[in-house]
Design a protein around this motif. Structure first.
Motif, PDB file in Angstrom:
ATOM      1  N   ARG A  44       0.894  -1.323  -0.230  1.00 31.80           N
ATOM      2  CA  ARG A  44       0.014  -0.054  -0.060  1.00 31.80           C
ATOM      3  C   ARG A  44       0.938   1.267  -0.214  1.00 31.80           C
ATOM      4  NH1 ARG A  44      -1.289   3.833   3.062  1.00 31.80           N
ATOM      5  NH2 ARG A  44      -0.419   3.113   4.763  1.00 31.80           N
ATOM      6  N   ALA A  45       1.843   1.320   0.779  1.00 33.49           N
ATOM      7  CA  ALA A  45       2.869   2.601   0.744  1.00 33.49           C
ATOM      8  C   ALA A  45       3.443   2.443  -0.556  1.00 33.49           C
ATOM      9  CB  ALA A  45       3.897   2.245   2.159  1.00 33.49           C
ATOM     10  N   VAL A  46       3.841   1.672  -1.035  1.00 30.43           N
ATOM     11  CA  VAL A  46       4.452   1.677  -2.567  1.00 30.43           C
ATOM     12  C   VAL A  46       3.396   2.277  -3.663  1.00 30.43           C
ATOM     13  CG1 VAL A  46       5.831   0.551  -4.438  1.00 30.43           C
ATOM     14  CG2 VAL A  46       6.230  -0.110  -2.160  1.00 30.43           C
ATOM     15  N   ALA A  47       2.353   1.629  -3.651  1.00 28.84           N
ATOM     16  CA  ALA A  47       1.317   2.419  -4.543  1.00 28.84           C
ATOM     17  C   ALA A  47       0.816   3.441  -3.953  1.00 28.84           C
ATOM     18  CB  ALA A  47      -0.026   1.157  -4.255  1.00 28.84           C
ATOM     19  N   LYS A  48       0.924   4.079  -2.832  1.00 30.47           N
ATOM     20  CA  LYS A  48       0.464   5.616  -2.414  1.00 30.47           C
ATOM     21  C   LYS A  48       1.644   6.365  -3.215  1.00 30.47           C
ATOM     22  CE  LYS A  48      -0.991   8.215   1.263  1.00 30.47           C
ATOM     23  NZ  LYS A  48      -1.110   8.385   2.740  1.00 30.47           N
ATOM     24  N   ARG A  49       3.009   6.033  -3.036  1.00 30.35           N
ATOM     25  CA  ARG A  49       3.879   6.708  -3.444  1.00 30.35           C
ATOM     26  C   ARG A  49       3.887   6.867  -5.108  1.00 30.35           C
ATOM     27  NH1 ARG A  49       8.027   3.730  -0.404  1.00 30.35           N
ATOM     28  NH2 ARG A  49       7.399   3.957   1.517  1.00 30.35           N
ATOM     29  N   TYR A  50       3.593   5.721  -5.562  1.00 22.72           N
ATOM     30  CA  TYR A  50       3.402   5.739  -7.143  1.00 22.72           C
ATOM     31  C   TYR A  50       2.183   6.406  -7.669  1.00 22.72           C
ATOM     32  CZ  TYR A  50       2.704   3.972 -11.680  1.00 22.72           C
ATOM     33  OH  TYR A  50       2.694   3.716 -13.187  1.00 22.72           O
ATOM     34  N   ALA A  51       1.150   6.351  -6.912  1.00 21.84           N
ATOM     35  CA  ALA A  51       0.074   7.045  -7.215  1.00 21.84           C
ATOM     36  C   ALA A  51       0.127   8.605  -7.235  1.00 21.84           C
ATOM     37  CB  ALA A  51      -1.127   6.820  -6.231  1.00 21.84           C
ATOM     38  N   THR A 108       2.888  10.086  -8.536  1.00 21.01           N
ATOM     39  CA  THR A 108       3.779  10.485  -9.698  1.00 21.01           C
ATOM     40  C   THR A 108       2.661  10.995 -11.007  1.00 21.01           C
ATOM     41  OG1 THR A 108       3.714   8.337 -10.630  1.00 21.01           O
ATOM     42  CG2 THR A 108       5.658   8.952  -8.597  1.00 21.01           C
ATOM     43  N   THR A 109       3.531  11.463 -11.812  1.00 20.84           N
ATOM     44  CA  THR A 109       2.748  11.699 -13.002  1.00 20.84           C
ATOM     45  C   THR A 109       2.309  10.344 -13.688  1.00 20.84           C
ATOM     46  OG1 THR A 109       4.211  13.562 -13.627  1.00 20.84           O
ATOM     47  CG2 THR A 109       3.049  12.790 -15.425  1.00 20.84           C
ATOM     48  N   ARG A 110       3.263   9.440 -13.847  1.00 16.79           N
ATOM     49  CA  ARG A 110       2.967   8.113 -14.177  1.00 16.79           C
ATOM     50  C   ARG A 110       1.810   7.440 -13.523  1.00 16.79           C
ATOM     51  NH1 ARG A 110       2.068   5.126 -18.570  1.00 16.79           N
ATOM     52  NH2 ARG A 110       2.867   2.939 -18.364  1.00 16.79           N
ATOM     53  N   GLY A 111       1.962   7.422 -12.134  1.00 15.83           N
ATOM     54  CA  GLY A 111       0.836   6.837 -11.408  1.00 15.83           C
ATOM     55  C   GLY A 111      -0.633   7.552 -11.681  1.00 15.83           C
ATOM     56  N   LYS A 112      -0.509   8.795 -11.897  1.00 18.12           N
ATOM     57  CA  LYS A 112      -1.924   9.695 -12.110  1.00 18.12           C
ATOM     58  C   LYS A 112      -2.554   9.021 -13.211  1.00 18.12           C
ATOM     59  CE  LYS A 112      -0.863  13.471  -9.035  1.00 18.12           C
ATOM     60  NZ  LYS A 112      -0.094  14.722  -8.854  1.00 18.12           N
ATOM     61  N   GLN A 113      -1.502   9.081 -14.466  1.00 20.60           N
ATOM     62  CA  GLN A 113      -2.037   8.526 -15.525  1.00 20.60           C
ATOM     63  C   GLN A 113      -2.589   7.126 -15.924  1.00 20.60           C
ATOM     64  OE1 GLN A 113       1.633   9.273 -18.192  1.00 20.60           O
ATOM     65  NE2 GLN A 113       1.114  11.310 -18.333  1.00 20.60           N
ATOM     66  N   THR A 114      -2.172   6.019 -14.950  1.00 22.44           N
ATOM     67  CA  THR A 114      -2.231   4.800 -14.827  1.00 22.44           C
ATOM     68  C   THR A 114      -3.393   4.484 -13.822  1.00 22.44           C
ATOM     69  OG1 THR A 114      -0.506   4.094 -13.839  1.00 22.44           O
ATOM     70  CG2 THR A 114      -0.240   4.102 -16.047  1.00 22.44           C
ATOM     71  N   ASN A 115      -3.821   5.455 -12.882  1.00 21.25           N
ATOM     72  CA  ASN A 115      -4.618   4.938 -11.947  1.00 21.25           C
ATOM     73  C   ASN A 115      -5.970   4.459 -12.154  1.00 21.25           C
ATOM     74  OD1 ASN A 115      -6.343   4.946  -9.538  1.00 21.25           O
ATOM     75  ND2 ASN A 115      -5.390   6.709  -8.701  1.00 21.25           N
ATOM     76  N   PRO A 116      -6.346   3.208 -11.941  1.00 23.12           N
ATOM     77  CA  PRO A 116      -7.361   2.518 -12.797  1.00 23.12           C
ATOM     78  C   PRO A 116      -8.625   3.370 -12.056  1.00 23.12           C
ATOM     79  CG  PRO A 116      -6.472   1.046 -11.020  1.00 23.12           C
ATOM     80  CD  PRO A 116      -5.358   2.090 -11.288  1.00 23.12           C
ATOM     81  N   LEU A 117      -8.667   3.830 -10.743  1.00 26.49           N
ATOM     82  CA  LEU A 117      -9.753   4.386 -10.351  1.00 26.49           C
ATOM     83  C   LEU A 117     -10.222   5.720 -10.942  1.00 26.49           C
ATOM     84  CD1 LEU A 117      -9.112   3.890  -6.573  1.00 26.49           C
ATOM     85  CD2 LEU A 117     -10.771   2.875  -7.862  1.00 26.49           C
ATOM     86  N   LEU A 118      -9.157   6.245 -11.757  1.00 28.71           N
ATOM     87  CA  LEU A 118      -9.528   7.528 -12.468  1.00 28.71           C
ATOM     88  C   LEU A 118      -9.973   7.047 -13.934  1.00 28.71           C
ATOM     89  CD1 LEU A 118      -6.476   9.702 -11.213  1.00 28.71           C
ATOM     90  CD2 LEU A 118      -8.929   9.633 -10.437  1.00 28.71           C
ATOM     91  N   ILE A 119      -9.971   6.053 -14.318  1.00 34.24           N
ATOM     92  CA  ILE A 119     -10.237   5.594 -15.768  1.00 34.24           C
ATOM     93  C   ILE A 119     -11.663   4.901 -15.624  1.00 34.24           C
ATOM     94  CG2 ILE A 119      -9.758   4.421 -17.514  1.00 34.24           C
ATOM     95  CD1 ILE A 119      -6.673   4.596 -16.746  1.00 34.24           C
ATOM     96  N   THR A 120     -12.832   5.340 -15.779  1.00 35.54           N
ATOM     97  CA  THR A 120     -14.062   4.716 -15.666  1.00 35.54           C
ATOM     98  C   THR A 120     -14.460   3.425 -16.425  1.00 35.54           C
ATOM     99  OG1 THR A 120     -15.027   6.456 -16.828  1.00 35.54           O
ATOM    100  CG2 THR A 120     -15.156   6.996 -14.592  1.00 35.54           C
ATOM    101  N   SER A 121     -13.702   3.582 -17.736  1.00 37.26           N
ATOM    102  CA  SER A 121     -13.959   2.472 -18.335  1.00 37.26           C
ATOM    103  C   SER A 121     -13.571   1.127 -17.825  1.00 37.26           C
ATOM    104  CB  SER A 121     -13.340   2.819 -19.951  1.00 37.26           C
ATOM    105  OG  SER A 121     -11.775   2.765 -19.907  1.00 37.26           O
TER     106      SER A 121
END
Length: 125
Positions: free
Chosen positions: A98-105, A107-120
């Motif tokens: 969870r701590a790793v995912a939170k740090r990654y989220a 980042t710019t790449r994390g924001k682009q790939t966050n599945p919670l932000l992609i409704t499809s």
């Protein structure tokens, strides 16, 4: 030739019980060197032994969790391995992930790939 990790963990537990800090530190350094070279999981019996014979604040536990979280390919973690671990160990691994995912989220790449932000990701096709 590298020493057997299981024997090193047993040595650490002994050094911890005998309160021999230099031996504890040297043992941890060696286990860390091995973890740098190996991408495979520590055995579930080794993880269970460490959890059953150390305290919650043990540096050995922390090192083993970091080994699993940072060094191991997720595809190598199977259900049988997880099911044989102490529940507290699994919880600590999840906290580490969870701590790793939170740090990654964050980042710019994390924001682009966050599945919670992609409704499809959650829509029926």
């Amino acid at each position: 030739y590298w020493p057997d990790v299981d024997l090193l963990v047993e040595l650490y537990v002994f050094a911890d019980m005998a309160q021999v800090s230099p031996l504890m530190n040297q043992t941890l350094d060696t286990v860390q060197e091995i973890s740098d070279l190996k991408r495979e999981l520590p055995s579930s019996s080794l993880m269970a032994y460490a959890w059953n014979n150390t305290t919650e604040t043990s540096q050995l536990r922390r090192l083993l969790i970091d080994w699993v979280v940072w060094k191991v390919e997720i595809v190598s973690i199977d259900e049988d391995w997880v099911n044989t671990l102490p529940a507290q160990c699994v919880g600590e691994m999840l906290e580490g992930l969870r701590a790793v995912a939170k740090r990654y989220a964050s980042t710019t790449r994390g924001k682009q790939t966050n599945p919670l932000l992609i409704t499809s990701h959650y829509q029926s096709l």
